[in-house]
Motif scaffolding. Structure first.
Motif, PDB file in Angstrom:
ATOM      1  N   PRO A  54      -4.662   6.092  -7.148  1.00  0.00           N
ATOM      2  CA  PRO A  54      -4.438   6.565  -5.461  1.00  0.00           C
ATOM      3  C   PRO A  54      -5.325   7.722  -5.940  1.00  0.00           C
ATOM      4  O   PRO A  54      -4.989   8.131  -4.847  1.00  0.00           O
ATOM      5  CB  PRO A  54      -2.874   6.625  -5.545  1.00  0.00           C
ATOM      6  CG  PRO A  54      -2.120   5.769  -6.525  1.00  0.00           C
ATOM      7  CD  PRO A  54      -2.819   5.025  -7.795  1.00  0.00           C
ATOM      8  N   LEU A  55      -5.045   8.166  -6.938  1.00  0.00           N
ATOM      9  CA  LEU A  55      -5.837  10.399  -6.781  1.00  0.00           C
ATOM     10  C   LEU A  55      -6.768   9.604  -7.136  1.00  0.00           C
ATOM     11  O   LEU A  55      -8.361  10.522  -6.265  1.00  0.00           O
ATOM     12  CB  LEU A  55      -4.657  10.437  -8.140  1.00  0.00           C
ATOM     13  CG  LEU A  55      -3.844  11.194  -8.241  1.00  0.00           C
ATOM     14  CD1 LEU A  55      -2.976  11.916  -8.887  1.00  0.00           C
ATOM     15  CD2 LEU A  55      -3.891  12.046  -6.725  1.00  0.00           C
ATOM     16  N   ARG A  78      -9.003   7.619  -5.451  1.00  0.00           N
ATOM     17  CA  ARG A  78      -8.921   7.397  -4.108  1.00  0.00           C
ATOM     18  C   ARG A  78      -9.279   8.626  -3.299  1.00  0.00           C
ATOM     19  O   ARG A  78     -10.183   8.755  -2.552  1.00  0.00           O
ATOM     20  CB  ARG A  78      -8.494   6.027  -3.252  1.00  0.00           C
ATOM     21  CG  ARG A  78      -8.279   4.678  -4.002  1.00  0.00           C
ATOM     22  CD  ARG A  78      -7.599   3.687  -3.412  1.00  0.00           C
ATOM     23  NE  ARG A  78      -7.531   2.526  -4.652  1.00  0.00           N
ATOM     24  CZ  ARG A  78      -8.995   2.293  -4.572  1.00  0.00           C
ATOM     25  NH1 ARG A  78      -9.942   2.047  -4.122  1.00  0.00           N
ATOM     26  NH2 ARG A  78      -8.399   1.089  -5.478  1.00  0.00           N
ATOM     27  N   VAL A  79      -8.419   9.147  -3.530  1.00  0.00           N
ATOM     28  CA  VAL A  79      -8.193  10.234  -3.039  1.00  0.00           C
ATOM     29  C   VAL A  79      -9.578  11.264  -3.331  1.00  0.00           C
ATOM     30  O   VAL A  79     -10.247  12.604  -2.852  1.00  0.00           O
ATOM     31  CB  VAL A  79      -7.344  11.692  -3.115  1.00  0.00           C
ATOM     32  CG1 VAL A  79      -6.557  12.907  -2.887  1.00  0.00           C
ATOM     33  CG2 VAL A  79      -5.518  10.760  -2.546  1.00  0.00           C
ATOM     34  N   ILE A 103      -1.264  12.508   3.006  1.00  0.00           N
ATOM     35  CA  ILE A 103      -1.051  11.010   2.064  1.00  0.00           C
ATOM     36  C   ILE A 103       0.411  11.776   1.959  1.00  0.00           C
ATOM     37  O   ILE A 103       0.763  12.492   1.258  1.00  0.00           O
ATOM     38  CB  ILE A 103      -1.864  11.301   0.894  1.00  0.00           C
ATOM     39  CG1 ILE A 103      -3.347  11.098   1.082  1.00  0.00           C
ATOM     40  CG2 ILE A 103      -1.325  10.997  -0.091  1.00  0.00           C
ATOM     41  CD1 ILE A 103      -4.358  11.584   0.327  1.00  0.00           C
ATOM     42  N   LEU A 127       1.420   6.116  -2.038  1.00  0.00           N
ATOM     43  CA  LEU A 127       1.273   6.483  -3.809  1.00  0.00           C
ATOM     44  C   LEU A 127       2.384   5.299  -4.389  1.00  0.00           C
ATOM     45  O   LEU A 127       1.142   4.627  -4.844  1.00  0.00           O
ATOM     46  CB  LEU A 127       1.502   7.712  -4.306  1.00  0.00           C
ATOM     47  CG  LEU A 127       0.744   8.963  -3.921  1.00  0.00           C
ATOM     48  CD1 LEU A 127       2.172   9.955  -4.748  1.00  0.00           C
ATOM     49  CD2 LEU A 127      -0.182   8.826  -4.395  1.00  0.00           C
ATOM     50  N   PRO A 144      -4.490   4.947  -0.480  1.00  0.00           N
ATOM     51  CA  PRO A 144      -4.058   6.127   0.169  1.00  0.00           C
ATOM     52  C   PRO A 144      -4.663   7.116   1.064  1.00  0.00           C
ATOM     53  O   PRO A 144      -4.973   7.219   1.943  1.00  0.00           O
ATOM     54  CB  PRO A 144      -3.374   7.094  -0.715  1.00  0.00           C
ATOM     55  CG  PRO A 144      -4.005   6.704  -2.218  1.00  0.00           C
ATOM     56  CD  PRO A 144      -3.877   4.885  -1.598  1.00  0.00           C
ATOM     57  N   ALA A 145      -6.180   7.023   0.832  1.00  0.00           N
ATOM     58  CA  ALA A 145      -7.582   7.774   0.708  1.00  0.00           C
ATOM     59  C   ALA A 145      -7.968   6.928   2.315  1.00  0.00           C
ATOM     60  O   ALA A 145      -8.164   7.419   2.958  1.00  0.00           O
ATOM     61  CB  ALA A 145      -8.831   6.916   0.129  1.00  0.00           C
TER      62      ALA A 145
END
Ligand code: SF4
Ligand code: SF4
Lengths: 152, 152
Positions: free
Chosen positions: A111-112, A114-115, B126, B131, B137-138
DNA sequence: CAGTATACGACCGTTTCTGTCGGCTTTACA
DNA sequence: TGTAAAGCCGACAGAAACGGTCGTATACTG
């Protein structure tokens, strides 16, 4: 955390300054440093890095200095940061050789990641020209969001 | 540069873990630490900070531990980072008391402040729930971009 | 009371960041 | 041809931030 280094900061200032003075063929590191009060030798090293990365063109000797290698509109903040601070990652898992040793068990790295891409996209959508103009650069970033979304 | 601290990283992991186990009333710091291999004492301190910031509820004594203070959907990554690492700024000019001394002459602080807001907006959009889900999430962040744009 | 867990602050080793120094090369111009 | 203005490069040191540990006090359970 999530803070630009001063080097990147200085680099952006310098590029903006160059963008604002297109009439001058070459500005020396000292010229720019004096204009803002940045430590001259430090800025010199930064500009050298930017030159190595192909964002600037340098010219040694008297009346030498630096000039933008491309149009200010074609240079993104992301490139500047990347050239100065290296690969852009908000997490530690990808720090080249030795990352985070709990990468296998970690469940939030994807997930991160993608952030990370999203933020990188924002940065990529901001050009030096945007900084030089009085316009709000964030606005442009958001206009580009649609494009960013497609690349995910 | 522009990197999350491991503390924030650990904090997000812990909150996600709590979000994934709503059936358990309270999970101790050690439980979470063992699940991922995070240094237990360090995580304990992080969870204490999150508790002080009102993101978690704690309960001492046997069978004690931590639980989310709100629904996972109501806790944003931004809040977590803020609680752990303090105010969110990508530049150094606002570092509480002593910032960058060339703030007056600096011409890029305002543009960068807007970039700062944009990134903060992404983080705010977010949630811990995002998560925990397998969803990207993006994607949600970008859906919220329109909203963010209005707040500029 | 005993055991388990949070709460809090002090501390320290490592890394990263910021800035400086010294020496070398390239170029313009007198 | 010589000198001064500039870029180029690596090493280094002081300062700050980070990551992690320890000890102790406090709170709750049973
Ligand atoms: S693996 Fe997980 S914990 Fe380790 S750095 Fe990447 S995201 Fe953070
Ligand atoms: S004032 Fe300008 S140079 Fe100083 S930190 Fe803020 S943005 Fe960077």
């Amino acid at each position: 955390m999530l803070k630009l280094t001063k080097k990147a900061d200085y680099g952006l200032m310098a590029l903006k300054y160059l963008a604002e003075h297109p009439e001058i063929i070459a500005l020396s590191a000292k010229d720019v440093a004096d204009a803002y009060g940045i430590p001259a030798q430090l800025l010199a090293k930064i500009l050298q890095q930017l030159t190595k990365s192909g964002l600037l063109k340098s010219h040694a000797g008297m009346n030498g200095g630096y000039a933008l290698a491309r149009d200010a509109r074609q240079i993104s903040a992301f490139e500047v940061i990347h050239a100065i601070d290296g690969p852009f990652f908000i997490t530690s898992c990808t720090k080249g050789t030795k990352g985070c040793e709990l990468t296998p068990s970690c469940t939030i790295k994807e997930p991160l990641a993608r952030v990370n891409e999203t933020i990188a996209g924002v940065l990529k959508s901001i050009s030096i020209q945007d900084l030089a103009e009085h316009e709000q650069p964030a606005k442009k970033a958001l206009e580009a969001s649609g494009l960013v979304a497609l690349t995910l």
